[in-house]
Design a protein around this motif. Structure first.
Motif, PDB file in Angstrom:
ATOM      1  N   LEU A 218      41.173  41.724  43.272  1.00 48.96           N
ATOM      2  CA  LEU A 218      40.257  42.571  42.505  1.00 48.96           C
ATOM      3  C   LEU A 218      40.399  44.038  42.879  1.00 48.96           C
ATOM      4  O   LEU A 218      40.206  44.925  42.030  1.00 48.96           O
ATOM      5  N   LEU A 219      40.736  44.313  44.122  1.00 48.50           N
ATOM      6  CA  LEU A 219      40.931  45.694  44.543  1.00 48.50           C
ATOM      7  C   LEU A 219      42.099  46.349  43.824  1.00 48.50           C
ATOM      8  O   LEU A 219      42.090  47.560  43.571  1.00 48.50           O
ATOM      9  N   ARG A 220      43.098  45.559  43.448  1.00 45.11           N
ATOM     10  CA  ARG A 220      44.300  46.094  42.791  1.00 45.11           C
ATOM     11  C   ARG A 220      44.165  46.152  41.270  1.00 45.11           C
ATOM     12  O   ARG A 220      44.979  46.804  40.617  1.00 45.11           O
ATOM     13  N   LEU A 221      43.181  45.454  40.713  1.00 48.83           N
ATOM     14  CA  LEU A 221      42.965  45.482  39.262  1.00 48.83           C
ATOM     15  C   LEU A 221      42.032  46.646  38.952  1.00 48.83           C
ATOM     16  O   LEU A 221      40.811  46.507  38.900  1.00 48.83           O
ATOM     17  N   THR A 222      42.612  47.809  38.737  1.00 50.93           N
ATOM     18  CA  THR A 222      41.838  49.039  38.599  1.00 50.93           C
ATOM     19  C   THR A 222      41.383  49.316  37.171  1.00 50.93           C
ATOM     20  O   THR A 222      40.725  50.333  36.929  1.00 50.93           O
ATOM     21  N   ASP A 223      41.710  48.420  36.235  1.00 48.03           N
ATOM     22  CA  ASP A 223      41.337  48.656  34.835  1.00 48.03           C
ATOM     23  C   ASP A 223      40.618  47.448  34.248  1.00 48.03           C
ATOM     24  O   ASP A 223      40.741  47.161  33.062  1.00 48.03           O
ATOM     25  N   LEU A 224      39.844  46.751  35.067  1.00 46.93           N
ATOM     26  CA  LEU A 224      39.114  45.571  34.595  1.00 46.93           C
ATOM     27  C   LEU A 224      37.963  45.986  33.687  1.00 46.93           C
ATOM     28  O   LEU A 224      37.190  46.885  34.021  1.00 46.93           O
ATOM     29  N   HIS A 225      37.860  45.283  32.560  1.00 47.68           N
ATOM     30  CA  HIS A 225      36.733  45.474  31.647  1.00 47.68           C
ATOM     31  C   HIS A 225      35.804  44.266  31.634  1.00 47.68           C
ATOM     32  O   HIS A 225      34.630  44.416  31.286  1.00 47.68           O
ATOM     33  N   THR A 226      36.334  43.093  31.982  1.00 50.89           N
ATOM     34  CA  THR A 226      35.551  41.854  31.956  1.00 50.89           C
ATOM     35  C   THR A 226      35.808  41.090  33.247  1.00 50.89           C
ATOM     36  O   THR A 226      36.962  40.849  33.611  1.00 50.89           O
ATOM     37  N   LEU A 227      34.727  40.707  33.922  1.00 52.27           N
ATOM     38  CA  LEU A 227      34.818  39.918  35.151  1.00 52.27           C
ATOM     39  C   LEU A 227      33.760  38.832  35.104  1.00 52.27           C
ATOM     40  O   LEU A 227      32.569  39.111  34.925  1.00 52.27           O
ATOM     41  N   LYS A 228      34.200  37.571  35.246  1.00 57.89           N
ATOM     42  CA  LYS A 228      33.295  36.424  35.210  1.00 57.89           C
ATOM     43  C   LYS A 228      33.550  35.556  36.435  1.00 57.89           C
ATOM     44  O   LYS A 228      34.631  34.980  36.569  1.00 57.89           O
ATOM     45  N   LEU A 229      32.568  35.484  37.300  1.00 56.30           N
ATOM     46  CA  LEU A 229      32.617  34.662  38.501  1.00 56.30           C
ATOM     47  C   LEU A 229      31.469  33.666  38.419  1.00 56.30           C
ATOM     48  O   LEU A 229      30.297  34.049  38.499  1.00 56.30           O
ATOM     49  N   VAL A 230      31.809  32.388  38.268  1.00 59.77           N
ATOM     50  CA  VAL A 230      30.807  31.363  37.960  1.00 59.77           C
ATOM     51  C   VAL A 230      30.778  30.325  39.081  1.00 59.77           C
ATOM     52  O   VAL A 230      31.824  29.812  39.495  1.00 59.77           O
ATOM     53  N   ASP A 231      29.562  30.024  39.545  1.00 56.51           N
ATOM     54  CA  ASP A 231      29.290  28.942  40.497  1.00 56.51           C
ATOM     55  C   ASP A 231      30.051  29.120  41.818  1.00 56.51           C
ATOM     56  O   ASP A 231      30.677  28.183  42.317  1.00 56.51           O
ATOM     57  N   PHE A 232      29.986  30.308  42.389  1.00 60.11           N
ATOM     58  CA  PHE A 232      30.635  30.524  43.677  1.00 60.11           C
ATOM     59  C   PHE A 232      29.816  29.963  44.839  1.00 60.11           C
ATOM     60  O   PHE A 232      30.385  29.586  45.863  1.00 60.11           O
ATOM     61  N   VAL A 233      28.502  29.931  44.709  1.00 61.66           N
ATOM     62  CA  VAL A 233      27.595  29.349  45.710  1.00 61.66           C
ATOM     63  C   VAL A 233      27.950  29.873  47.109  1.00 61.66           C
ATOM     64  O   VAL A 233      28.322  29.117  48.010  1.00 61.66           O
ATOM     65  N   LEU A 234      27.831  31.169  47.284  1.00 60.94           N
ATOM     66  CA  LEU A 234      28.190  31.800  48.549  1.00 60.94           C
ATOM     67  C   LEU A 234      27.002  31.837  49.501  1.00 60.94           C
ATOM     68  O   LEU A 234      25.849  31.645  49.112  1.00 60.94           O
ATOM     69  N   GLU A 235      27.319  32.118  50.753  1.00 59.25           N
ATOM     70  CA  GLU A 235      26.277  32.433  51.714  1.00 59.25           C
ATOM     71  C   GLU A 235      25.773  33.852  51.453  1.00 59.25           C
ATOM     72  O   GLU A 235      26.438  34.664  50.809  1.00 59.25           O
ATOM     73  N   ARG A 236      24.600  34.152  51.980  1.00 62.44           N
ATOM     74  CA  ARG A 236      23.982  35.443  51.685  1.00 62.44           C
ATOM     75  C   ARG A 236      24.845  36.619  52.152  1.00 62.44           C
ATOM     76  O   ARG A 236      25.013  37.609  51.431  1.00 62.44           O
ATOM     77  N   PHE A 237      25.423  36.527  53.354  1.00 57.95           N
ATOM     78  CA  PHE A 237      26.203  37.650  53.873  1.00 57.95           C
ATOM     79  C   PHE A 237      27.494  37.841  53.080  1.00 57.95           C
ATOM     80  O   PHE A 237      28.013  38.959  52.983  1.00 57.95           O
ATOM     81  N   GLU A 238      28.034  36.776  52.498  1.00 59.21           N
ATOM     82  CA  GLU A 238      29.224  36.919  51.654  1.00 59.21           C
ATOM     83  C   GLU A 238      28.864  37.466  50.277  1.00 59.21           C
ATOM     84  O   GLU A 238      29.609  38.267  49.699  1.00 59.21           O
ATOM     85  N   ALA A 239      27.738  37.030  49.731  1.00 67.37           N
ATOM     86  CA  ALA A 239      27.329  37.492  48.405  1.00 67.37           C
ATOM     87  C   ALA A 239      27.015  38.980  48.394  1.00 67.37           C
ATOM     88  O   ALA A 239      27.250  39.674  47.393  1.00 67.37           O
ATOM     89  N   ASN A 240      26.487  39.502  49.502  1.00 70.17           N
ATOM     90  CA  ASN A 240      26.133  40.919  49.553  1.00 70.17           C
ATOM     91  C   ASN A 240      27.346  41.832  49.472  1.00 70.17           C
ATOM     92  O   ASN A 240      27.205  43.016  49.126  1.00 70.17           O
ATOM     93  N   HIS A 241      28.525  41.314  49.784  1.00 71.75           N
ATOM     94  CA  HIS A 241      29.754  42.129  49.753  1.00 71.75           C
ATOM     95  C   HIS A 241      30.765  41.600  48.739  1.00 71.75           C
ATOM     96  O   HIS A 241      31.939  41.961  48.803  1.00 71.75           O
ATOM     97  N   LEU A 242      30.318  40.784  47.794  1.00 70.63           N
ATOM     98  CA  LEU A 242      31.252  40.179  46.839  1.00 70.63           C
ATOM     99  C   LEU A 242      31.921  41.219  45.958  1.00 70.63           C
ATOM    100  O   LEU A 242      33.125  41.128  45.672  1.00 70.63           O
TER     101      LEU A 242
END
Length: 516
Positions: A218-242
């Protein structure tokens, strides 16, 4: 034997070999195909003169692009070998608008001593594939089911290729690698339970190296217009930096953002308020709070979808946002619309947001019934804004037949109070007289979808004091047949209207879902 005769023999063998080759069959096995030559050249010329060739090679580019989009990458490759025109169509931009990466894409079977045969990513095929089509990709969709390692390795190879293509003395086939990617979709299979598991759903989220590889990409995709992340079910500390890398790379270019069940506990995702030009945001209600709403008020957001699916916690455990936060948002961003939606094969209820500018409330849940208390609260909260209400899919329960046990009075109450109602979907049992009253009461109604199988031929409404004799006679007369109901409602709506069969109703659910 002279050298000249040996040379002629070798050249003849070479010509024959050029007309043969290896081919991968449907079972992923290699087979050698040899084409026999006819020594009679004159005969070949005669056959060619009588042969009739089709004009498929002269199809316009727009049609070829549409055809190639329905093919898998493997099928596109074989189609590109047909003729020069189809080979050129292989590289048309629209063909590679979406590249689907699943467990079998660009893999080869490999035997594991402990697990048996497994499909592992073929790095050579993947590098060749990216070298040929990487610069034409417009969107990537990850659909893993079991082989998460293949997805991780593919993301790593794509990131490496993009880095190599950005160097000064980069290889020509790597120049521009991934620079056209505008969309990335990742549906994570968080339910790890077996089909016969008596305990039901077992949720396991992503994270670790897989999440790290995704963030690097994602860091290298500098021209994203649409991003869909579904059902990742992360921990709180990971979600805060997603979304740290996404905000850094495309905070002004993002238009559509979909974050469903980033966590299963209350964890506000503050980053969603930093995309200044965001138009559509889909998020679960447990990942939003008053602070997030205050950030969204300063963006250009037009549609906010609060989506609950089968992995979202129960509506009883999710708290709604504060009334003051919604009022402040409506004042700062008056054009924004809120959509409440439930997608669950079992029973489920929406999390109501008091004072929110709710435009639509839809259910994609076959076991969800219309509840009296919940519908009355909806009418009380959203009487000035609600425009779309309905239950999609065929119901998996039996509706009662007595008038006082049905939803007729609730549907009419909804149409009377919500004067902006534009679309109404009814799947439970109602009478023909109720449909006529709904069409006459809802002044702004334009789309009315009703299952024919659930409509009862009956005028069972008690006469109201405000009804005239003429109106009540009209209601009783036209409630006796489906044809009369369809005719009268068509006249009221100003267009041809008909009751839907169950087959048409299923198709309607697909159209409504895709439209939302």
């Amino acid at each position: 034997m002279s050298a000249l005769s040996v040379g002629r023999k070798s050249s003849g063998q070479l010509e024959v070999m050029q007309k043969a080759g290896w081919k991968i069959d449907e079972n992923e096995k290699a087979c050698y195909i040899d084409v026999d030559e006819d020594d009679d050249d004159a005969g070949d010329g005669a056959n060619d003169s009588k042969r009739v060739y089709s004009n498929w090679c002269y199809l316009p580019d727009l049609i070829l692009e549409e055809i190639f989009t329905y093919l898998s990458p493997k099928e596109r490759y074989y189609a590109g070998l047909v003729c020069r025109q189809w080979y050129r169509a292989f590289y048309l931009p629209t063909v590679w608008n979406n590249f689907v990466m699943d467990d079998r894409t660009l893999t080869r079977p490999k035997y594991n001593y402990y697990s048996g045969w497994q499909y592992c990513l073929d790095h050579m095929r993947t590098q060749n594939c990216l070298a040929r089509i990487g610069k034409y990709l417009r969107g990537i969709e990850f659909r893993p089911w079991h082989s998460f390692n293949n997805i991780y390795q593919f993301m790593t190879l794509l990131s490496w290729s993009m880095d190599k293509g950005a160097e000064l003395n980069a290889s020509p086939e790597l120049v521009g690698m991934g620079r056209r990617i505008r969309s990335l979709v990742y549906h994570f299979p968080c339910n790890m339970s077996q089909p016969n598991d008596p305990e039901g759903i077992k949720l396991f989220g992503t994270g670790g190296q897989l999440l790290k590889g995704l963030k690097e990409l994602l860091l290298r995709l500098t021209d994203l217009h649409t991003l869909k992340l579904v059902d990742f079910v992360l921990e709180r500390f990971e979600a805060n930096h997603l979304l740290d890398e996404v905000v850094c790379s495309c905070c002004t270019k993002m238009r559509v953002l979909n974050l469903v069940n980033v966590t299963t506990t209350h964890c506000p995702i503050m980053h969603v308020g930093l995309f200044l030009n965001l138009q559509v945001l889909t998020i679960s209600p447990q990942n939003i709070d008053d602070d997030v709403l205050s950030l969204l008020a300063d963006t250009k957001l037009r549609h906010l979808y609060l989506l609950q699916n089968c992995y979202t916690p129960s509506h009883l455990t999710i708290s709604a946002c504060g009334v003051k936060a919604w009022r402040s948002l409506k004042k700062t961003n008056p054009r924004m619309r809120v959509h409440l939606r439930v997608e669950n094969l079992t029973d489920g209820e929406v999390v109501l947001q008091p004072e929110a500018p709710v435009h639509s409330i839809t259910y994609w849940a076959p076991q969800a019934r219309i509840r009296v208390d919940l519908l009355v609260r909806m009418v009380d909260h959203y009487r000035n804004t609600l425009a779309v209400y309905g239950h999609e899919l065929l119901p998996r329960f039996s509706s009662p037949k007595p008038f006082h046990s049905r939803v007729d009075s609730l549907m009419l109450l909804l149409c009377r109070q919500c004067f902006n109602l534009d679309t109404l979907i009814i799947r439970e049992k109602v009478s023909t007289s109720t449909l006529l009253l709904i069409a006459r009461t809802a002044k702004n109604l334009r789309h009315l979808y009703v299952r024919r199988f659930a409509v009862i031929l009956r005028c069972d409404w008690p006469r109201h004091l405000e009804w005239s004799d003429e109106f009540y006679a009209w209601l009783k007369r036209n409630s006796r047949s489906y044809e009369a109901v369809e005719r009268e409602i068509s006249q009221i709506l100003g267009e041809k209207w008909r009751l839907l069969s169950d087959r048409d109703f299923k198709q309607l659910t697909v159209n409504v879902k895709s439209g939302i």
